[in-house]
Design a protein around this motif. Sequence first.
Motif, short mmCIF file in Angstrom:
data_model
loop_
_atom_site.label_atom_id
_atom_site.label_comp_id
_atom_site.label_asym_id
_atom_site.label_seq_id
_atom_site.Cartn_x
_atom_site.Cartn_y
_atom_site.Cartn_z
N ASP A 134 -19.81 -2.39 -23.28
CA ASP A 134 -20.83 -2.35 -24.37
C ASP A 134 -20.68 -1.18 -25.10
OD1 ASP A 134 -22.34 -5.01 -23.81
OD2 ASP A 134 -23.68 -2.99 -22.37
N THR A 135 -19.87 -1.44 -25.87
CA THR A 135 -18.45 -0.19 -26.64
C THR A 135 -18.57 -0.03 -28.18
OG1 THR A 135 -16.72 -1.51 -27.09
CG2 THR A 135 -17.14 -0.63 -25.21
N TRP A 136 -18.94 1.56 -28.45
CA TRP A 136 -18.49 1.47 -30.18
C TRP A 136 -17.28 2.43 -29.56
CZ3 TRP A 136 -17.65 7.17 -31.87
CH2 TRP A 136 -18.03 8.13 -30.53
N ALA A 137 -16.64 2.22 -31.24
CA ALA A 137 -15.13 3.23 -31.09
C ALA A 137 -15.35 3.81 -33.55
CB ALA A 137 -14.34 1.85 -31.68
N ASP A 138 -14.76 4.82 -33.08
CA ASP A 138 -15.30 5.27 -34.57
C ASP A 138 -13.96 5.43 -35.22
OD1 ASP A 138 -15.08 7.13 -37.49
OD2 ASP A 138 -16.26 7.95 -35.78
N PHE A 139 -13.39 4.54 -36.70
CA PHE A 139 -11.68 4.50 -36.66
C PHE A 139 -11.38 5.48 -37.72
CE2 PHE A 139 -13.13 0.12 -35.63
CZ PHE A 139 -11.99 -0.23 -34.38
N ASP A 140 -12.42 5.89 -37.76
CA ASP A 140 -11.98 7.15 -38.76
C ASP A 140 -11.56 8.03 -37.96
OD1 ASP A 140 -11.90 5.95 -41.13
OD2 ASP A 140 -13.94 7.18 -41.86
N ALA A 141 -12.11 8.64 -36.97
CA ALA A 141 -12.50 9.99 -36.08
C ALA A 141 -10.91 9.39 -34.81
CB ALA A 141 -13.62 10.24 -35.61
N VAL A 146 -18.98 4.43 -24.55
CA VAL A 146 -19.68 3.33 -23.70
C VAL A 146 -21.38 3.28 -24.43
CG1 VAL A 146 -18.47 3.25 -22.03
CG2 VAL A 146 -20.68 4.67 -22.08
N ILE A 147 -22.00 1.56 -24.59
CA ILE A 147 -23.45 1.35 -24.96
C ILE A 147 -23.92 1.85 -24.03
CG2 ILE A 147 -24.58 0.41 -27.04
CD1 ILE A 147 -22.59 -0.04 -28.12
N VAL A 148 -25.21 1.80 -23.32
CA VAL A 148 -26.34 1.69 -22.42
C VAL A 148 -27.67 1.68 -23.05
CG1 VAL A 148 -24.40 3.37 -20.97
CG2 VAL A 148 -26.95 4.19 -22.10
#
Length: 150
Positions: A134-141, A146-148
């Motif tokens: 379970d993840t997130w990614a900021d493509f600009d920064a 992870v997401i919990v």
Amino acid sequence: MKSCWMSVAAIGLLAGAPAHAIDAKYARQLERSGCTQMSELQGCDITKTRAENAAAGFVTAAPAGAGPATPYAGQWIARAADGSTFATLRIDRRERVWVNGKRVKAKRSDGALVFRDGPVLFTIQGDRRLTGEDTWADFDAGTKGVIVAE
């Protein structure tokens, strides 16, 4: 010749009309009773309640209002690499998603619920046995985390 064209026109009009398998009243009766069209053929009574049909052995699934209908439902925290909270996520039983209190559109993709908030892509796996996916990614920064579950 004229009747041939009339027949072709009539068939074309009928083919373009929407087809509805069941009317709204019948659909409501099926929902209330817990029956399906197939179980109705086997004796499930659409005039009875879901509980009455369950007692008769026709309805085995849990009622629609019981428990989460989706593995994604609940409160989630998107954590940055340093452990701080990047975003708070809320997903209801109907898979409607809010990121930091703002409603966003979500879709299922390859067993996961995927949604965006600006340049940030969030992915929550449906199979809860998979850990760390379970993840997130900021493509600009260029950051990710992870997401919990909360």
